[in-house]
Design an enzyme around this catalytic site. Structure first.
Site, PDB file in Angstrom:
ATOM      1  N   CYS A  88       0.783  -1.228   0.000  1.00  0.00           N
ATOM      2  CA  CYS A  88       0.000   0.000   0.000  1.00  0.00           C
ATOM      3  C   CYS A  88       0.825   1.294   0.000  1.00  0.00           C
ATOM      4  O   CYS A  88       0.608   2.167  -0.833  1.00  0.00           O
ATOM      5  CB  CYS A  88      -0.926  -0.030   1.208  1.00  0.00           C
ATOM      6  SG  CYS A  88      -1.955   1.414   1.340  1.00  0.00           S
ATOM      7  N   HIS A 142      -0.715   6.139   3.161  1.00  0.00           N
ATOM      8  CA  HIS A 142      -0.639   5.042   4.119  1.00  0.00           C
ATOM      9  C   HIS A 142      -0.254   5.638   5.472  1.00  0.00           C
ATOM     10  O   HIS A 142       0.691   6.419   5.563  1.00  0.00           O
ATOM     11  CB  HIS A 142       0.395   3.997   3.689  1.00  0.00           C
ATOM     12  CG  HIS A 142       0.382   2.804   4.567  1.00  0.00           C
ATOM     13  ND1 HIS A 142      -0.523   1.781   4.412  1.00  0.00           N
ATOM     14  CD2 HIS A 142       1.137   2.490   5.641  1.00  0.00           C
ATOM     15  CE1 HIS A 142      -0.325   0.876   5.353  1.00  0.00           C
ATOM     16  NE2 HIS A 142       0.684   1.286   6.108  1.00  0.00           N
TER      17      HIS A 142
END
Length: 182
Positions: A88, A142
């Site tokens: 991610c 993130h």
């Protein structure tokens, strides 16, 4: 098999990118503050991951996703988008900076790209520097070290990011009525 897997991955990333076009909540400062300037458009950028494109707007005949389908009918929907990295933080940083992970030097969750590789301008930062008010709701960058434990605030966002708690939904049962075909 590889074609099916690649196609499924491509559709998943496509949904990820489509929805990113709308939770980044980049809202025009002129509209948000009640002052309207002609010619300046509002922008809504939704970001979501870990989803498949099982939505009506992507041709799924079973899923009933009326609200997102209505939004998609008036929006740009991306059908060919690809992840830059298998995790991610590097992927999000990549698409938010328009730089590949080998440029941002972010391959994991343990370094902040602005310090580690360069002080690149992000998409929300670009909007912010051009007179828009930028707001983040939920997960855009993130969380943690990869976004300086601030979701890149104040560089990318006009106000601190908002992370609503989902704990109240943790033990709730999902209604099966929603999933029955009619």
């Amino acid at each position: 098999m590889h074609t099916m897997l690649f196609s499924a991955l491509s559709r998943s990333v496509t949904l990820f990118t489509f929805l990113q076009i709308c939770c980044l909540d980049v809202v025009s400062a002129s509209n948000w503050q009640g002052k309207h300037k002609k010619g300046k458009l509002n922008v809504l950028f939704v970001v979501a991951d870990d989803l498949r494109p099982t939505l009506g707007s992507y041709g799924d005949p079973i899923v009933k996703s009326l609200n997102i389908d209505q939004l998609a009918s008036k929006s740009s929907v991306f059908h060919n988008a690809y992840a830059q990295q298998a995790v991610c933080a590097p992927s999000r940083t990549s698409f938010l900076t328009s730089r590949r992970p080998d440029t941002t030097r972010l391959y994991d969750f343990y370094s902040y790209w602005r310090v580690h590789a360069g002080n690149y301008t992000t998409l929300p930062q670009y909007f912010k520097s051009n007179g828009y008010t930028t707001m983040s709701v939920g997960k855009v960058f993130h969380p943690g070290i990869a976004s300086n434990k601030s979701d890149d605030y104040p560089y990318s966002w006009s106000i601190p990011p908002y992370h609503p708690s989902s704990l109240r939904y943790e033990k709730h049962k999902v209604s099966t009525e929603l999933f029955q075909l009619q």
